[in-house]
Design a protein around this motif. Structure first.
Motif, PDB file in Angstrom:
ATOM      1  N   VAL A   1     -14.546  -1.271   3.097  1.00 49.31           N
ATOM      2  CA  VAL A   1     -13.252  -0.642   2.835  1.00 49.31           C
ATOM      3  C   VAL A   1     -13.457   0.644   2.034  1.00 49.31           C
ATOM      4  O   VAL A   1     -14.257   0.674   1.100  1.00 49.31           O
ATOM      5  N   ALA A   2     -12.731   1.683   2.406  1.00 46.63           N
ATOM      6  CA  ALA A   2     -12.701   2.925   1.626  1.00 46.63           C
ATOM      7  C   ALA A   2     -11.401   2.958   0.843  1.00 46.63           C
ATOM      8  O   ALA A   2     -10.379   2.421   1.287  1.00 46.63           O
ATOM      9  N   GLU A   3     -11.435   3.591  -0.307  1.00 50.60           N
ATOM     10  CA  GLU A   3     -10.250   3.693  -1.159  1.00 50.60           C
ATOM     11  C   GLU A   3     -10.092   5.135  -1.602  1.00 50.60           C
ATOM     12  O   GLU A   3     -11.065   5.880  -1.733  1.00 50.60           O
ATOM     13  N   LEU A   4      -8.856   5.542  -1.836  1.00 48.83           N
ATOM     14  CA  LEU A   4      -8.564   6.852  -2.399  1.00 48.83           C
ATOM     15  C   LEU A   4      -7.235   6.782  -3.128  1.00 48.83           C
ATOM     16  O   LEU A   4      -6.491   5.816  -2.983  1.00 48.83           O
ATOM     17  N   GLU A   5      -6.978   7.796  -3.928  1.00 53.74           N
ATOM     18  CA  GLU A   5      -5.706   7.911  -4.628  1.00 53.74           C
ATOM     19  C   GLU A   5      -5.082   9.245  -4.288  1.00 53.74           C
ATOM     20  O   GLU A   5      -5.781  10.230  -4.068  1.00 53.74           O
ATOM     21  N   CYS A   6      -3.764   9.245  -4.266  1.00 56.68           N
ATOM     22  CA  CYS A   6      -3.018  10.450  -3.919  1.00 56.68           C
ATOM     23  C   CYS A   6      -1.744  10.468  -4.765  1.00 56.68           C
ATOM     24  O   CYS A   6      -1.154   9.414  -5.026  1.00 56.68           O
ATOM     25  N   PHE A   7      -1.319  11.632  -5.194  1.00 62.50           N
ATOM     26  CA  PHE A   7      -0.058  11.711  -5.920  1.00 62.50           C
ATOM     27  C   PHE A   7       1.085  11.343  -4.983  1.00 62.50           C
ATOM     28  O   PHE A   7       1.162  11.844  -3.850  1.00 62.50           O
ATOM     29  N   ALA A   8       1.974  10.479  -5.444  1.00 63.68           N
ATOM     30  CA  ALA A   8       3.067   9.970  -4.608  1.00 63.68           C
ATOM     31  C   ALA A   8       3.955  11.067  -4.017  1.00 63.68           C
ATOM     32  O   ALA A   8       4.360  10.947  -2.852  1.00 63.68           O
TER      33      ALA A   8
END
Length: 182
Positions: free
Chosen positions: A129-136
């Motif tokens: 699994v890859a994960e990332l974060e992004c501003f909503a």
């Protein structure tokens, strides 16, 4: 990193209208410039300028790039796309796509997709699994990642930015028989 991938990146493998290669220490100023410019042009629409100030005027971006450049892949221009200029960058940290930035003046030309293809290929070697974060509020980025198969798994409020962030994941390969998750 496997030898074949290292050779591909060091050999400046050409993908469409860009070449991908491992970042070098010499790329740091160009990466910092892309990041700082992108922060103001992208985040300026939804983030308080005072909250961006440490990233844009301080040393946080320089310190991050100095720490992470060895885990970055850069895209260089080919055939009139700014040969030898860094056009975009992706960084991976463990199973996380830690950042993806493309020069603002050339977005929408497939460079981000090319860099993400490379990052996901590298991640899939060791992670399911890859994960990332992004501003909503960053609708364009969220749509980009959703189109690539990422799905939101949680949202949290980031105190430093004052903005909610969305954590997104994507399965890179099927679960193994033992149910291993990576």
């Amino acid at each position: 990193m496997s030898t074949s991938t290292e050779e591909e990146l060091q050999g400046r493998r050409r993908v469409d209208h860009v070449r991908l290669r491992r970042a070098t220490a010499a790329d740091q100023p160009a990466i910092v410039d892309i990041c700082k410019t992108s922060i103001t042009t992208t985040y300026g629409a939804f983030m308080d300028p005072e909250r961006m100030r440490p990233w844009v005027e301080g040393r946080e971006v320089e310190d991050y790039v100095a720490r992470m450049w060895s885990q970055m892949t850069v895209a260089e221009g080919a055939e009139g796309m700014g040969d030898e200029q860094v056009l975009g960058v992706v960084a991976i940290d463990g199973r996380v796509v830690d950042l993806l930035w493309i020069r603002a003046d050339i977005r929408g030309q497939g460079i981000g997709s090319t860099l993400m293809d490379q990052a996901e290929s590298l991640l899939a070697r060791d992670h399911d699994v890859a994960e990332l974060e992004c501003f909503a509020p960053n609708d364009a980025s969220i749509a980009f990642y959703e189109a690539r198969g990422y799905a939101a798994v949680r949202t949290y409020h980031e105190v430093a930015s004052g903005v909610d962030k969305v954590v997104m994941t994507k399965r890179l390969r099927p679960l193994s028989a033992a149910g291993r998750q990576g």
